[in-house]
Design an enzyme around this catalytic site. Structure first.
Site, PDB file in Angstrom:
ATOM      1  N   HIS A 127      11.322  -3.592  36.156  1.00 21.44           N
ATOM      2  CA  HIS A 127      12.747  -3.579  35.785  1.00 21.44           C
ATOM      3  C   HIS A 127      13.425  -2.276  36.205  1.00 21.44           C
ATOM      4  O   HIS A 127      14.500  -1.933  35.712  1.00 21.44           O
ATOM      5  CB  HIS A 127      12.943  -3.839  34.280  1.00 21.44           C
ATOM      6  CG  HIS A 127      12.587  -5.235  33.880  1.00 21.44           C
ATOM      7  ND1 HIS A 127      12.786  -5.734  32.613  1.00 21.44           N
ATOM      8  CD2 HIS A 127      12.047  -6.258  34.590  1.00 21.44           C
ATOM      9  CE1 HIS A 127      12.365  -6.997  32.558  1.00 21.44           C
ATOM     10  NE2 HIS A 127      11.921  -7.319  33.757  1.00 21.44           N
TER      11      HIS A 127
ATOM     12  N   CYS B  26       6.135  -9.755  37.256  1.00 26.52           N
ATOM     13  CA  CYS B  26       7.531  -9.936  36.873  1.00 26.52           C
ATOM     14  C   CYS B  26       8.188 -10.840  37.907  1.00 26.52           C
ATOM     15  O   CYS B  26       7.790 -10.867  39.072  1.00 26.52           O
ATOM     16  CB  CYS B  26       8.221  -8.576  36.837  1.00 26.52           C
ATOM     17  SG  CYS B  26       9.942  -8.650  36.316  1.00 26.52           S
TER      18      CYS B  26
ATOM     19  N   TYR C 146      18.663  -5.005  36.574  1.00 26.12           N
ATOM     20  CA  TYR C 146      18.550  -4.115  35.415  1.00 26.12           C
ATOM     21  C   TYR C 146      19.142  -2.731  35.667  1.00 26.12           C
ATOM     22  O   TYR C 146      19.435  -2.006  34.713  1.00 26.12           O
ATOM     23  CB  TYR C 146      17.082  -3.982  34.988  1.00 26.12           C
ATOM     24  CG  TYR C 146      16.554  -5.230  34.329  1.00 26.12           C
ATOM     25  CD1 TYR C 146      16.700  -5.437  32.965  1.00 26.12           C
ATOM     26  CD2 TYR C 146      15.916  -6.221  35.074  1.00 26.12           C
ATOM     27  CE1 TYR C 146      16.227  -6.590  32.356  1.00 26.12           C
ATOM     28  CE2 TYR C 146      15.444  -7.379  34.476  1.00 26.12           C
ATOM     29  CZ  TYR C 146      15.601  -7.555  33.120  1.00 26.12           C
ATOM     30  OH  TYR C 146      15.146  -8.704  32.519  1.00 26.12           O
TER      31      TYR C 146
END
Length: 442
Positions: free
Chosen positions: A202, A172, A256
């Protein structure tokens, strides 16, 4: 002289591909990619041809001997690959738009990787990636699978628990984005900054931050309370944090986390955006249209700067650094999604976690952090429970398991609302969820 590497990118028609190609060009001396196979599906063939032709112009202009191959035949591409990267989207951006709009009708966050949207992206994606895993096992059993497909944590979880592959890493760009944001907030060069990352994809936290080896966590938390240091991504509203809350939390949140700690404000922003510029998927559809028009230009032979509007900043850095570190046995530290094996005490050992790892030729070696701080431990455990149940639902196609996953997600307010959203989204995505419907109709 060793033969060059063969890398296969599934979802090769993605608008992100030029960034990946640029990364391989820049690192050619340390990462000698000889063949790059870009694979897509028939619905993506036009984009594959556009982006693939640009990729060929890029390597020609750079003067590096990387052979670019474009194909719709995944099995042909995978034969004897060294690395396989996955960056595909089942149902394309139209499916993402449904993931965002349907929950909003029920007053629930509609987002690509969180809440109901994240669940349904996982339900669509996991069966496909498990089929890819079987092909890898047969055609290139020694290859590393580097997954970028969202929701990356849930997808990595499914690969670890439901496939036979051991060489799996989830990746990510959020941790790199946090590191860049910290450097900007402190007004220092990013190479001087290190962040101790731990959590889930996240749902990752910076447990500590170091500048030249000295902890500056309190200084960074102070800076994050200033609205000009939003430290968020293109796809997430930079709603302002309460400075006192950040101090109490005492770790660095990622963008997030706003969905969980600022749910009301984020929902209001999404509802407003859905009535004006559109949901994020609808915005991205416009951005992609513009990008592919640029990519068609026969005079373009570099990655266009407009790609940064797409939201995948540092994507190629994360992917290429990881592949290079495994290939070159670098023993450097990178945050990736891998099997926990006790690195985070309060998460099951066989689950995927996102944590700093020492990168070696035999893969990532997680750096143990012990238990997470009590301030965030419960939320991380709740999301991990959600991911585990969601992965099971994706594999089994069991309705009740999917309802359980939907209901235990902290962004969903009740079992009744969960059932309403689940039923509508199952119908909306029916074409991509055969595991649920073939059973019902059988």
């Amino acid at each position: 002289m060793t033969k060059g590497l063969k890398i296969v990118t599934i979802g090769g028609g993605s608008s992100y591909t030029p960034e990946l190609v640029e990364g391989f060009i820049k690192r050619y001396d340390e990462l000698p990619v000889r063949e790059l196979w870009l694979v897509d599906i028939p619905e993506g063939e036009e984009k594959l041809n556009i982006v693939g032709t640009l990729a060929k112009r890029m390597v020609e202009k750079a003067g590096v001997p990387i052979d670019i191959h474009l194909t719709l035949d995944r099995r042909k591409a995978l034969k004897d690959a060294d690395f396989v990267t996955t960056q595909f989207r089942v149902g394309l951006l139209q499916a993402r738009a449904k993931d965002e709009r349907i929950p909003l009708k029920y007053g629930v966050i509609g987002q690509e990787t969180n809440g109901p949207g994240g669940l349904f992206k996982g339900l669509r994606t996991i069966p496909v990636i498990l089929e890819i895993a079987k092909d890898i096992e047969e055609l290139c059993p020694n290859a590393w699978l580097v997954n970028f497909t969202n929701p990356a944590g849930m997808v990595t979880e499914a690969l670890l628990r439901y496939s036979n592959l051991k060489k799996v890493v989830g990746l990510c760009n959020v941790p790199i984005g946090i590191k860049m944001g910290v450097a900007k907030a402190l007004d220092v060069d990013v190479d001087r900054v290190e962040v101790q990352f731990a959590g889930l994809n996240h749902m990752v936290f910076g447990l500590d931050v170091f500048l030249d080896g000295v902890s500056v966590k309190e200084q960074v938390i102070e800076a994050m309370g200033d609205p000009k240091n939003a430290m968020t991504m293109k796809n997430i509203s930079g709603a302002e944090w309460e400075p006192d809350f950040l101090k109490a939390l005492n770790v660095i949140p990622c963008g997030y986390h706003r969905y969980y700690f600022k749910t009301k404000e984020m929902l209001e922003h999404e509802l407003e955006a859905s009535q004006t510029e559109g949901t994020r998927a609808e915005v991205v559809q416009k951005v992609e249209k513009e990008l592919f028009e640029l990519y068609k230009d026969p005079n373009l032979a570099i990655k266009p700067p407009q790609l940064e509007k797409r939201g995948g900043a540092y994507y190629s850095d994360a992917a290429c650094n990881l592949i290079s570190s495994i290939y070159n046995d670098k023993h450097d530290i990178q945050p990736v999604n891998t099997i926990n094996n006790g690195a985070i005490a309060s998460i099951p050992d066989d689950s995927a976690v996102e944590v700093n790892c020492v990168m070696t030729k035999t893969g990532p070696k997680p750096i143990a952090v012990g238990d997470l701080p009590v301030s965030v431990r419960g939320l991380v455990q709740q999301i991990k429970s959600f991911e585990r149940v969601a992965a099971e639902a994706a594999v089994t196609g069991d309705y009740q398991t999917a309802l359980l996953a939907m209901t235990i997600n902290p962004l969903v307010p009740s079992d009744t609302v969960a059932k309403q959203i689940l039923d509508e989204m199952l119908e909306a995505h029916k074409a991509y969820l055969p595991q649920f419907f073939n059973k019902i109709e059988a």
